[in-house]
Every structure is written in C-alpha cells, then in structure tokens.
Motif scaffolding. Structure first.
Motif, PDB file in Angstrom:
ATOM      1  N   GLU A 161       9.348 -24.175  22.732  1.00 17.24           N
ATOM      2  CA  GLU A 161       9.223 -23.331  21.540  1.00 17.24           C
ATOM      3  C   GLU A 161      10.609 -23.057  20.940  1.00 17.24           C
ATOM      4  O   GLU A 161      10.780 -23.051  19.720  1.00 17.24           O
ATOM      5  CB  GLU A 161       8.532 -22.007  21.883  1.00 17.24           C
ATOM      6  CG  GLU A 161       7.060 -22.125  22.249  1.00 17.24           C
ATOM      7  CD  GLU A 161       6.149 -22.264  21.036  1.00 17.24           C
ATOM      8  OE1 GLU A 161       6.670 -22.337  19.897  1.00 17.24           O
ATOM      9  OE2 GLU A 161       4.923 -22.299  21.229  1.00 17.24           O
ATOM     10  N   ASP A 165      11.841 -24.376  17.207  1.00 16.87           N
ATOM     11  CA  ASP A 165      12.416 -23.483  16.201  1.00 16.87           C
ATOM     12  C   ASP A 165      13.748 -24.029  15.703  1.00 16.87           C
ATOM     13  O   ASP A 165      14.028 -24.036  14.498  1.00 16.87           O
ATOM     14  CB  ASP A 165      12.600 -22.089  16.801  1.00 16.87           C
ATOM     15  CG  ASP A 165      13.207 -21.105  15.807  1.00 16.87           C
ATOM     16  OD1 ASP A 165      12.449 -20.535  15.008  1.00 16.87           O
ATOM     17  OD2 ASP A 165      14.441 -20.920  15.832  1.00 16.87           O
ATOM     18  N   ALA A 210       6.004 -27.149  12.576  1.00 19.27           N
ATOM     19  CA  ALA A 210       6.416 -25.770  12.852  1.00 19.27           C
ATOM     20  C   ALA A 210       6.144 -24.870  11.655  1.00 19.27           C
ATOM     21  O   ALA A 210       5.706 -23.721  11.802  1.00 19.27           O
ATOM     22  CB  ALA A 210       7.891 -25.722  13.227  1.00 19.27           C
ATOM     23  N   THR A 213       2.166 -24.492  10.943  1.00 24.46           N
ATOM     24  CA  THR A 213       1.451 -23.648  11.900  1.00 24.46           C
ATOM     25  C   THR A 213       1.985 -22.221  11.926  1.00 24.46           C
ATOM     26  O   THR A 213       1.517 -21.387  12.699  1.00 24.46           O
ATOM     27  CB  THR A 213       1.550 -24.236  13.318  1.00 24.46           C
ATOM     28  OG1 THR A 213       2.929 -24.396  13.674  1.00 24.46           O
ATOM     29  CG2 THR A 213       0.849 -25.591  13.399  1.00 24.46           C
ATOM     30  N   ARG A 215       4.883 -21.170  12.899  1.00 22.66           N
ATOM     31  CA  ARG A 215       5.826 -20.844  13.974  1.00 22.66           C
ATOM     32  C   ARG A 215       7.212 -20.554  13.435  1.00 22.66           C
ATOM     33  O   ARG A 215       8.000 -19.865  14.059  1.00 22.66           O
ATOM     34  CB  ARG A 215       5.864 -21.982  14.998  1.00 22.66           C
ATOM     35  CG  ARG A 215       4.701 -21.960  15.980  1.00 22.66           C
ATOM     36  CD  ARG A 215       4.693 -23.227  16.831  1.00 22.66           C
ATOM     37  NE  ARG A 215       3.841 -23.098  18.006  1.00 22.66           N
ATOM     38  CZ  ARG A 215       2.523 -23.161  17.985  1.00 22.66           C
ATOM     39  NH1 ARG A 215       1.899 -23.338  16.831  1.00 22.66           N
ATOM     40  NH2 ARG A 215       1.820 -23.042  19.095  1.00 22.66           N
TER      41      ARG A 215
END
Length: 222
Positions: A161, A165, A210, A213, A215
């Motif tokens: 994760e 990012d 990313a 979704t 994120r």
C-alpha cells in the motif's frame, strides 16, 4: 549497449530536434523516425526499439492508436512507449496511458526530462512530467475506468500500500527506496508484486488504479 529509440512526429522540425537531442546523449541512439502513426507502428515492429517516442497528435493513425497497437492489452511482448505533446489537459493523453504508454512529457519539458523519460522507459520504469503527474490523473479521475475497477488477485500488504501510494505520486524507484528506507531491489520486488496482483502492465496502470479506487486522493502529487 545503446538505448535504441524510434521517434514519430508529423512536424519535421520538431522530429529533427528530438532526434538531434537524443543522438547527442551517451548511450542513446535514434534507430528510426516516422512522420505519422501508421509509419511509426510499422517501423517499430520491424526495428523493435527499446523505446518509442510518439507525438500524440498525428494525421491518420494518431499517437493513441499507435501506442495501443504496440503496447495495448493483448499485445505480446509490448514495446515501451513515451508520448509527447503540447497539451497537458488532453483526453488523448489519458487515453494513451490507458493504451499502454509508459510515460508522458510536454514538448517544453527540456532536454534533461526528455532523456530521463527515455532512460526510465527503457529500464522498465515510467515517467510522467512532474508538473502534471497528479494533475493529469486527477483531471480525469471522474471519467473512471471503462468498467468497475478490477479487484486485486490478493490482498495488498501494508508495504505494498505504501509503494502503491508512492508510485501514484510519481516517485521513482530510488525515491521510493529512500522514503521507505528499503533497498532498490526490494522496491522492484514490491512493484512486481503489485503489477501481478493488479493485472497491471506498467507503473502508469498501477497509478491509475490507485486513483480509480480512491486510494490516492486529488491534491497529493509531487
């Protein structure tokens, strides 16, 4: 061995300038040049260069179609494509990234950024002009994917994760390694794992996933 590049731009003066810049760099050589997308695709398929540098707006077969033909879904052994344009808020740019482009540059990016993008693409990384890395993805975030965002093949780890990012914010492998205090090889391992889990072909697709979704939120670029 030199990084072999095929350059395609319908404006002769621009094409010639790009070729001169690249040929002047150590370890880079222009293997061929084309004036339109159709010629570029044929040339790239014949020469199999390390990197294709395509203008996004060309007559007939444009840069998007050319990119899809050489790096799109289902293409065996896709080539590395970097698109270059004068437009930084152009739906065609986003379409080119979806089509498999590994990088995006503005024509005023400068020699250093151009060379960096070519070297990044040749080494399997992706470079989108820092000034528009987040803006480009965010500007079209509301367009959304063609269908529901694909679900990962397996749950992402906490470290993955973090890497996700960082990739979405346009960080290079070296920058990610420094930020996360891990080795370069470990970064590459995590990125390979992300690509496998997400079904992504390159870092750009990881970044788009990313954003799609949620994120990574707007306003979190470089």
């Amino acid at each position: 061995m030199s990084i072999r590049v095929v350059v395609a731009d319908d404006q002769e003066i621009v094409r010639t300038g790009l070729c001169m810049i690249l040929d002047a760099q150590p370890g880079i050589e222009v293997a061929g040049q084309a004036a339109d997308g159709r010629e570029a695709v044929a040339l790239a398929r014949r020469l199999r260069p390390d990197v294709c540098l395509f203008d996004i707006r060309m007559p007939g077969t444009d840069g998007v179609e050319a990119t899809r033909a050489l790096a799109g879904p289902g293409v065996p052994d896709p080539l590395a494509v970097v698109v270059i344009t004068v437009f930084d808020h152009d739906e065609l740019v986003y379409a080119a990234l979806r089509a498999g482009a590994r990088g995006f540059l503005l024509k005023d990016a400068g020699t250093g950024m151009l060379v960096q993008a070519v070297r990044a693409a040749a080494s399997g990384e992706a470079l989108i002009a820092p000034a528009v890395t987040a803006r480009l993805l965010e500007a079209f975030a509301d367009v959304g994917p063609a269908g529901p965002p694909r679900q990962p093949a397996g749950p992402l780890t906490g470290r993955e994760e973090e890497i996700l990012d960082a990739v979405a914010r346009g960080r290079t492998n070296g920058e990610i390694a420094a930020e996360c205090h891990i080795s370069l090889s470990t970064v590459k391992t995590h990125i390979a794992s992300l690509m496998a889990k997400l079904g992504a072909r390159n870092r750009v697709e990881i970044a788009m996933w990313a954003y799609e979704t949620g994120r990574v939120r707007p306003g979190r670029g470089r």
